[in-house]
Scaffold this active site. Structure first.
Site, mmCIF file in Angstrom:
data_model
loop_
_atom_site.group_PDB
_atom_site.id
_atom_site.type_symbol
_atom_site.label_atom_id
_atom_site.label_comp_id
_atom_site.label_asym_id
_atom_site.label_seq_id
_atom_site.Cartn_x
_atom_site.Cartn_y
_atom_site.Cartn_z
ATOM 1 N N THR A 59 41.564 18.629 -70.507
ATOM 2 C CA THR A 59 43.015 18.444 -70.540
ATOM 3 C C THR A 59 43.398 17.376 -71.556
ATOM 4 O O THR A 59 44.261 17.581 -72.422
ATOM 5 C CB THR A 59 43.535 18.066 -69.139
ATOM 6 O OG1 THR A 59 43.246 19.139 -68.238
ATOM 7 C CG2 THR A 59 45.031 17.793 -69.162
ATOM 8 N N GLY A 71 39.541 21.347 -66.539
ATOM 9 C CA GLY A 71 38.839 20.113 -66.259
ATOM 10 C C GLY A 71 39.602 18.917 -66.809
ATOM 11 O O GLY A 71 40.510 19.049 -67.630
ATOM 12 N N CYS A 72 39.218 17.752 -66.337
ATOM 13 C CA CYS A 72 39.949 16.540 -66.718
ATOM 14 C C CYS A 72 39.733 16.206 -68.195
ATOM 15 O O CYS A 72 40.692 15.935 -68.924
ATOM 16 C CB CYS A 72 39.538 15.383 -65.837
ATOM 17 S SG CYS A 72 37.759 15.172 -65.633
ATOM 18 N N TYR A 73 38.485 16.228 -68.659
ATOM 19 C CA TYR A 73 38.238 15.924 -70.078
ATOM 20 C C TYR A 73 38.906 16.941 -70.994
ATOM 21 O O TYR A 73 39.540 16.566 -71.991
ATOM 22 C CB TYR A 73 36.734 15.867 -70.359
ATOM 23 C CG TYR A 73 36.023 14.652 -69.826
ATOM 24 C CD1 TYR A 73 36.346 13.377 -70.283
ATOM 25 C CD2 TYR A 73 35.008 14.771 -68.886
ATOM 26 C CE1 TYR A 73 35.673 12.255 -69.807
ATOM 27 C CE2 TYR A 73 34.325 13.647 -68.404
ATOM 28 C CZ TYR A 73 34.658 12.396 -68.874
ATOM 29 O OH TYR A 73 33.987 11.293 -68.410
#
Lengths: 364, 364, 364, 364
Positions: C180, C176-178
């Site tokens: 990462t 997921g973006c967060y």
């Protein structure tokens, strides 16, 4: 085009029909859940002569206003599905074609109507199928309706106010956002018969598109981008042509990445050479006494009028090309919608024209 | 106006003068610290045929590029106060009037110059005092300079490339951002002699104003606001008139709250009635083979070309008013500046025209 | 938490299994119409070793990509309702719970899967009902899936690549973006066992919310406002705890008015006093050889990595409070989604880890 | 930390010292050209009990306010280099260290001072060299100054008002923007002695950075990016620790791409387990009667208070982690600066606390 008399009716400081202090005007809002509805609540809640007695929104029985408009959570209003209780006036903020069906019944009950939608803006019933795609159900009301741009139609507002005081409720078709900015910028030229040809290139924040969920209005789609839309077909063209007395007006709106504000740049080819001094005189005469229109001598920004009912107008003659540039800026939700409606309401109810609209713009 | 032959020179896939693989072209950038300088580094650092050998910025001896352009911190370039080392070509991104003084010396050293500023865009030396307020110090170079819009001047680029291969360095005056968007939108109409009168109303992101600290460009001043500027006096007007073969062009630029992108809306009164089919044919003929210009059939957004050298062009005839609308959109820092410069560079050095410019636009 | 060995596997410049030049890897994208889908097309269309052979989107039989992604109008891809043709690998960008159902069939056909969704990120099947509200239909695949953060799991990627070359398709659950941004910022501290307690306060642009029309994501709702969301319940918390080997992590995401970018600020109470010098050494050791992670010594901005697969990490010890601050920034659609997926793909197919990801960030 | 008594002094609707109608309080603004100065003019121009008699800005002799603040062009104020004429009160919006030098002379003339800068916020004179880098020239005034957060120091305001009525002018040090949002969010917890440890992670629009031209505050630098700044060193930390009675507070501010608004997210580790019901009771008790602080049950956005003196506070206990999250949002230029100053002014002059601050927030 407004008649000169009309344009010159002085702004009202107060008129004899002002209700006695302590007897507020009872007002309802039909369609209170959208952006214009929210602005109407914000303005009318603070209006000294108004008691907000009914706010409606579909399927909203009893919901606190703060559920729909979190910025208004400190008010204690609630939304209802239907307007309940007696009201003296109603503001309507509904999709086009909807108000036209409901207005006769309201007028019949003696209720003055300020319609923020387009259903009572146009004088020629044929313009409705042509530009809006529907047959107007009550064309007989179009002549009675006042076009709610006080700067051009103040005398009509006052006449409607007198009739209201005598028992005939008023009907105001409050102007569109683009026409407000454009007509204010061009009216002095149009009245002087100087426009041979005009291109109106306008830029708008996205709040004018309303609050409905549309993928093309998502933040990620709008941000850091600009595009034209409504090419050759924007419905507000009809209003502009009506109010300016022109045909074949070339209008192009753009969507730009901001929430509020409209800038209309009108590129005019004049019928004869015009000097800057002549323009200055024309615009000063038109707007010197207007409480909400200020003629400025540097290109105005929409940020100069944010959150207020103010408009700024700028006009310049170009010796090199022989053209005239006229620019108008407004906050589309205030002077281009709710604020303008309140301004008309004030006139029709004999109040000071600026009542409830005293807020200065917000910047930065 | 570009001659038809010029316009029709085919885009180059590759030309005989391509340096053999393994012998990169040595390139310097003079003025690498601004936004155009940063874009040049970004593009040229990834260009397969280029070796970036010198970046200059005032008072920047030895500073890593990342100190000035944090997004480029992963490159290992450093800035110098003066260009050091031998170079085959130089890109210049300097304030107007500055490049004109330095170019002769560079050409004398056999260095090809791509000037991103305005000093070599105009053919008539008298336009410099008139629009830019300075006497051109080397008017004799204006005829030699190529106007760096390959879509209109490809043959001139190729001729300059041949001369360069034969020992005479090339000089390119890379177009301004507004002229690029405007001329691409209007060139087919201008070439066909169809323009009676045109209003160009343009909207730009603020990166075009550069990186210098100015209070009026602060975020809080620009955000949530739009304004016109340069009324009747924007310097890019001269370029547009030159390239379109028009006089008295009415150009009005606006600053809108975004970083990158220009949209130019050209409102044309044609000399004779024109059909949409005729427009479609004209634009298809002009741009069918162009790698960076795409004719689209819905109003394009600047967000459709962000970060790329692509342009989108849209044209529509209006039966109701008899007018034509032509819209062009670009990223002002790429196709409107650094990318266009690289495109010219590619042509002049016999490379594939798209070399280093293959990136697709970034969205959302 | 990744094992030390894992973390130290060197980035690959190239591995023996690289397909011979001229034999591109055939790739499909399932779910190509959203923002992550668009980014995958943008990146893979320019990837020298990839042939994009199938793009799917619901009800999209034959639609040109430009209809859905106007910025990609110059590519000649079309969308299909179902994946057609043979592919070596599939990227999936689907709502959670959807990929899990389709992956077994794809693996069964020998197709390597890079899942951009959460269905194969978590090791403990019980986390799916707990955080995502669904029972995982194929928990047996969770152990096989590689967590697609190459900086922590490079060795696993390479092992999966070897297995793939030997006939067993790989399965990557792309982070997921967060997580990462957060895990890159904290991994060196976590690995060193220094974290007593951590608060992760993150800020994201809105593109992470996807392209579906939701009123709360309208431009007018997001602009000029910031708010927290997902209080105590954001699903990415599970990933962060898994990868950092922590429990009870306090994670709070915010939505801010921008399109791309995530900044995660991790406020750490260390188990023992730590000096800046120790932190510098830890982070240098962790990231010195990483092509996409740069440790910087000034607070990084998301604008420094826009449009790229780069991450910036910053760490500071505070003598006054005894705390540590670690910040990570990424572009949520690239290093936080599509770019990271391509990075994993490269490793699994034995390509240079940076293939197709060479673009420098775009600024301003 | 404010004493319980202090916190519980009831908001004033009106106090006996209200000047008789028709005798407005004469007010001057020193430093009227910046953003806080502009807000003070906007608010005080509409304040029914105030006559604005002097606005100063460096080198601004006779300039109309509209030259500096175009949004205020419809007012007829002019700027002067020095304050002229008798005033009852002065608002100061000056760089830190400047007000401290001028205040004694003003007090000596019997003028009440509302200082919007930091020079009179801190009680411990040693905090000035420590956090602001200057020795306070008049430490003896620090004990006399009222910290201008009425929600915590109402009784002190009223006492200063009584003294003023008796001839001793008042001195208010109006709080910083971050401390206002943070202290309102945390005061009920601090008063209850529940905070073991707190991380304050705040996000601000850029107007807080002022109106001076700085390259890092250009639109193109701020837009589409977020970054932390003032790591471990932001001066507002001192105020927060003072007002919350804490030491070692971990404060991290971020700059986000918007103009107005601050959101402070306070991550609290409590000294003992706390239930949501207990939090609800604490916050209701603290704020039920406050006119400008509203406790909400969904995460508040800064857009909910734009342009107003309102604050929203939100608090939640997390069973999973045992932590508490408290969020405060304000408009940094109103409740975080000019509006808060007016609120203090009202109290000190015995006016209704909400006088001139009645405007509802502006949305969208």
């Amino acid at each position: 085009m407004a008649s000169p008399t009309d344009l010159h009716a002085a702004p009202t400081a107060a008129v004899g029909t002002t209700p006695p202090v302590g007897t507020p005007i009872r007002v309802g809002i039909i369609g209170a859940t959208g952006y214009v509805g929210g602005e109407l609540i914000r303005l009318l809640a603070a209006h000294a002569s108004v008691e907000l007695v009914g706010l409606t929104g579909r399927e909203r029985r009893g919901d606190p206003v703060g559920d729909v408009h979190p910025h208004l959570a400190t008010t204690d209003f609630a939304l209802e599905s239907e307007l309940v209780g007696d009201v003296d006036a109603v503001f309507m903020a509904l999709p086009h074609g909807t108000a036209a069906q409901r207005v006769p019944e309201l007028l019949g009950r003696g209720i003055t109507v300020i319609d923020q939608g387009p259903d009572f803006r146009l004088r020629d019933a044929a313009d409705y199928p042509r530009w809006y795609g529907f047959e107007h159900p009550h064309p007989e009301l179009l002549a009675r309706a006042v076009y709610g741009l006080p700067e051009l139609h103040r005398a009509e507002h006052l006449a409607a106010g007198k009739a209201r005081a005598a028992g005939t409720p008023a009907l105001v078709g409050s102007p569109g956002c683009y026409p407000t900015a454009t007509v204010l910028a061009l009216a002095p030229l149009a009245r002087a018969g100087l426009i041979a040809d005009v291109v109106v290139d306008a830029k708008s924040g996205v709040s004018g598109a309303g609050r409905e969920a549309k993928a093309e209005m998502l933040y990620a789609e709008v941000n850091e981008s600009v595009r034209a839309y409504g090419v050759f077909s924007h419905r507000h063209t009809a209003e502009m042509e009506q109010e300016l007395g022109l045909r074949g007006l070339d209008f192009l709106p753009h969507l730009i990445p901001m929430t509020r504000g409209i800038l209309a740049a009108a590129h005019v080819r004049p019928l004869r050479p015009v000097t800057q001094a002549e323009l200055d005189a024309l615009y000063a005469e038109a707007y010197a006494d207007e409480p909400f229109v200020t003629v400025v001598d540097a290109p105005p920004a929409t940020g100069h009028v944010l959150g207020s009912n103010h408009a700024r107008v700028f006009v310049r003659a170009d010796e090199r090309t022989g053209r005239i540039l006229a620019i108008g800026v407004i906050d589309n939700l205030v002077k281009g919608a709710a604020g303008q409606g309140v301004q008309s309401f004030n006139l029709v109810f004999g109040l000071a024209e600026t009542a409830g609209l005293e807020a200065l713009p917000l910047a930065p």
